[in-house]
Write a protein that holds these residues in place. Sequence first.
Motif, short mmCIF file in Angstrom:
data_model
loop_
_atom_site.label_atom_id
_atom_site.label_comp_id
_atom_site.label_asym_id
_atom_site.label_seq_id
_atom_site.Cartn_x
_atom_site.Cartn_y
_atom_site.Cartn_z
N VAL A 81 15.89 -6.03 7.39
CA VAL A 81 14.95 -6.04 6.27
C VAL A 81 14.91 -4.71 5.51
O VAL A 81 14.47 -4.67 4.36
CB VAL A 81 13.54 -6.43 6.73
N CYS A 82 15.36 -3.62 6.14
CA CYS A 82 15.49 -2.37 5.37
C CYS A 82 16.86 -1.75 5.62
O CYS A 82 16.99 -0.55 5.83
CB CYS A 82 14.35 -1.41 5.66
N VAL A 87 18.97 -1.54 0.51
CA VAL A 87 17.86 -0.85 -0.14
C VAL A 87 18.36 0.16 -1.16
O VAL A 87 17.79 0.31 -2.25
CB VAL A 87 16.93 -0.20 0.89
N MET A 100 8.98 -4.85 -0.45
CA MET A 100 9.48 -6.11 0.08
C MET A 100 8.34 -7.12 0.02
O MET A 100 7.25 -6.85 0.51
CB MET A 100 9.95 -5.92 1.52
N CYS A 101 8.59 -8.26 -0.62
CA CYS A 101 7.48 -9.17 -0.93
C CYS A 101 7.72 -10.60 -0.46
O CYS A 101 6.84 -11.46 -0.65
CB CYS A 101 7.22 -9.18 -2.43
N ILE A 212 15.26 -12.56 1.12
CA ILE A 212 14.33 -11.44 1.23
C ILE A 212 14.10 -10.95 -0.19
O ILE A 212 15.04 -10.60 -0.90
CB ILE A 212 14.91 -10.30 2.10
N TYR A 214 12.67 -8.35 -2.97
CA TYR A 214 12.28 -6.97 -3.24
C TYR A 214 11.92 -6.87 -4.72
O TYR A 214 12.55 -7.51 -5.56
CB TYR A 214 13.43 -6.00 -2.95
N LEU A 243 8.21 -0.19 2.68
CA LEU A 243 8.63 -1.37 1.93
C LEU A 243 7.58 -2.48 1.99
O LEU A 243 7.42 -3.26 1.05
CB LEU A 243 9.96 -1.89 2.47
#
Length: 266
Positions: A81-82, A87, A100-101, A212, A214, A243
């Motif tokens: 996720v990161c 990123v 991150m949403c 994912i 962003y 994030l």
Amino acid sequence: MGRYDESARDALAQAFEQDGFVLLRDHFDRAKIDAWRDAFASLLQPHVDAAREASSSGNRGPGRYYVTLPFEGEFADPSVVCDEDIVAIVERVAGRDPVMCQLATDTPVLGSEFQDWHRDTPPLFDDAPETPSFQLAVNFPLVDVDDSNGPLETTRGTHRISREEALAGLADGRFPPERVPMRVGDVMIRDVRGLHRGTPNLTGAPRPMVVIGYSRAWYFRPEVHIDVPRAVLADLPPRAKRLLRYNPVVERTERIFDENYRQFAY
């Protein structure tokens, strides 16, 4: 330590600016993504059962399911996720210090159909479709994807023009459609304004594709968020915490979500 140096990241961001998406082949370890696939299997079936009980065939159209992933276990892996490279590219095209949403999946099954051509968000301003990128989707499949099981079909260069111009260009051949086969480990980073559609899964096996989301820090869509368990958050590295900073922190997360993100096509 990422796979790409700064000059390679710059080149990938430049390719993104032109096309509206970029592919990172063999980016994630296959065994890691296989673990995501195994953990996902039990999350899809309740949605299929609920659709059957409602005499429906999917919560995103015929034979197509949107399934939010609980932010725990494999799905909270900071190396995914990161990811440093992802990123870094996101920051180059959507601004420093993004958020991150979204953490979810799109899964067509047998019986799915072609989606209408669409974008995943409207423009910021109706009279200024050429604005810089403000919301990105990072997609990676949990199974190999080819023409048989529902690859994404997209267009190059339609992320910075109006929807009407993009559709006209699709019709007259200026923006020809392009299918994107992907193998487990591949990653696609795309501007969600690029004109695209899902295609039918003709096989008997689901085809889960992770998304994912962003976005720039100031861009907020209340129907899309991640419930972050407090105990999970405490164990994350600082970059991952940053994030996730605008998402709600909860004591525990639901494993099966009542999906309320319904308006997704623009």
